[in-house]
Design an enzyme around this catalytic site. Structure first.
Site, PDB file in Angstrom:
ATOM      1  N   HIS A  66     -30.007 -33.130 -26.294  1.00  0.00           N
ATOM      2  CA  HIS A  66     -30.773 -32.769 -27.492  1.00  0.00           C
ATOM      3  C   HIS A  66     -29.866 -32.210 -28.582  1.00  0.00           C
ATOM      4  O   HIS A  66     -28.667 -32.056 -28.389  1.00  0.00           O
ATOM      5  CB  HIS A  66     -31.889 -31.776 -27.140  1.00  0.00           C
ATOM      6  CG  HIS A  66     -31.439 -30.454 -26.568  1.00  0.00           C
ATOM      7  ND1 HIS A  66     -30.546 -29.619 -27.203  1.00  0.00           N
ATOM      8  CD2 HIS A  66     -31.795 -29.809 -25.421  1.00  0.00           C
ATOM      9  CE1 HIS A  66     -30.369 -28.519 -26.497  1.00  0.00           C
ATOM     10  NE2 HIS A  66     -31.100 -28.611 -25.389  1.00  0.00           N
ATOM     11  N   CYS A  72     -28.981 -28.104 -20.374  1.00  0.00           N
ATOM     12  CA  CYS A  72     -29.001 -29.358 -21.111  1.00  0.00           C
ATOM     13  C   CYS A  72     -27.619 -29.678 -21.685  1.00  0.00           C
ATOM     14  O   CYS A  72     -26.703 -28.860 -21.649  1.00  0.00           O
ATOM     15  CB  CYS A  72     -30.016 -29.291 -22.245  1.00  0.00           C
ATOM     16  SG  CYS A  72     -31.726 -29.125 -21.672  1.00  0.00           S
TER      17      CYS A  72
END
Length: 312
Positions: free
Chosen positions: A124, A132
């Site tokens: 992202h 992430c």
């Protein structure tokens, strides 16, 4: 991690990116593949070119990832995943809290069978990670547009290969005493296959591990924890010879490598180009530079520490 926000149009493939593809003999709708390297903090996008093989389209410096080298095994461990993942159109999120994102699909079939837990592990925007892989908004917008176009062009899902580091023999040998060494040796088999053929490796799971480019008697194994069934079709002998040569390189490197020292992990990593921005501008100013959300940089002090400086 990637929560919905206000609806907005997802980024489209720019004319500049399309022209760059054309110059490399690639089409916007041709299949795509992504490789991620933690230690180097780099994400690569590969596309099938006019030869029918994958070729590197672009390498992106990664802004932030968290945890340490090694697979993710449980919720809350801040680990960014390692392994082989397959991303379909439904796993793309144009309305992520962090601009746009795609879900890696952790835990995959093997990880679920092994009892690993966690969810919503993404690539992202915004330079913040708690498991992430975080890029700048501009980078992830470009990557999103590339993979979205390939999926709309007919590719049912694209493969993501997430590694602790570039899996050359000398790099892996440097971690010969790491508890993840056996797992990483398996990852190297898939890495070597792609490096040698420039074709996406077929990934099966059985015997509690990934198995690459194998056709099994009775079809694909259904139980990742059960022993692998007999192999019905052998690999191309020329490829087998090349893969064996890579194993020999690793054996030699292991003999030459000194006993590996434990790495003093702080928390993940950041590409040196972003570390320079963080050092010179500070966390707040950097957050404004890399993301329209101005989301705070995750653990900036740890990012400045760079636990992998000696390994590059």
């Amino acid at each position: 991690m990637g929560l919905d926000s206000a609806n907005r149009a997802p980024p489209k493939l720019s004319s500049k990116v399309a022209a760059s593809m054309s110059a490399k003999g690639m089409k916007p709708e041709s299949p795509v593949l992504v490789r991620i390297f933690k230690q180097e903090s780099e994400l690569e996008v590969w596309k099938v070119d006019k030869t029918g093989n994958y070729a590197l389209f672009k390498s992106y410096p990664m802004c932030r990832w968290s945890g340490k080298l090694g697979p993710k095994t449980k919720s809350g461990d801040r680990q960014a995943p390692e392994g082989f993942y397959h991303v379909s159109a439904g796993m793309l999120n144009p309305n992520s809290q962090y601009y746009v994102s795609f879900n890696l699909g952790y835990p995959n079939r093997l990880e679920s069978a092994l009892g690993y837990t966690g969810e919503a592990l993404m690539v992202h925007g915004a330079c913040s990670s708690s498991g992430c892989y975080a890029m700048t908004d501009e980078q992830v917008g470009e990557i999103y547009a590339i993979v979205d176009r390939a999926l709309k062009g007919g590719q049912k899902q694209f493969q993501v290969q997430a590694y602790p580091f570039r899996m050359m023999a000398r790099n892996l040998a440097a971690y010969k005493n790491d508890p993840n060494f056996s797992f990483w040796k398996t990852l190297k088999e898939g890495y070597d296959s792609f490096e040698l053929t420039r074709q996406q490796p077929k990934v099966s799971v059985c015997g509690r591990r990934y198995v690459f480019n194998s056709e099994f008697a009775g079809g694909e194994p259904t139980d990742p924890l059960a022993s692998c069934p007999p192999v019905a079709a052998q690999l191309n002998p020329a490829l087998v010879a090349k893969l064996d040569a890579e194993q020999q390189k690793l054996s030699l490197a292991l003999n030459d490598a000194p006993a590996s020292a434990a790495t003093a992990y702080v928390d993940g990593g950041m590409h040196p180009s972003f570390r320079a921005i963080l050092k010179n501008n500070g966390a707040k100013s950097m957050a404004a530079k890399v993301s329209g959300t101005k989301y705070p940089i995750s653990r900036p002090e740890a990012a400045l520490a760079d636990p992998f400086a000696g390994a590059r």
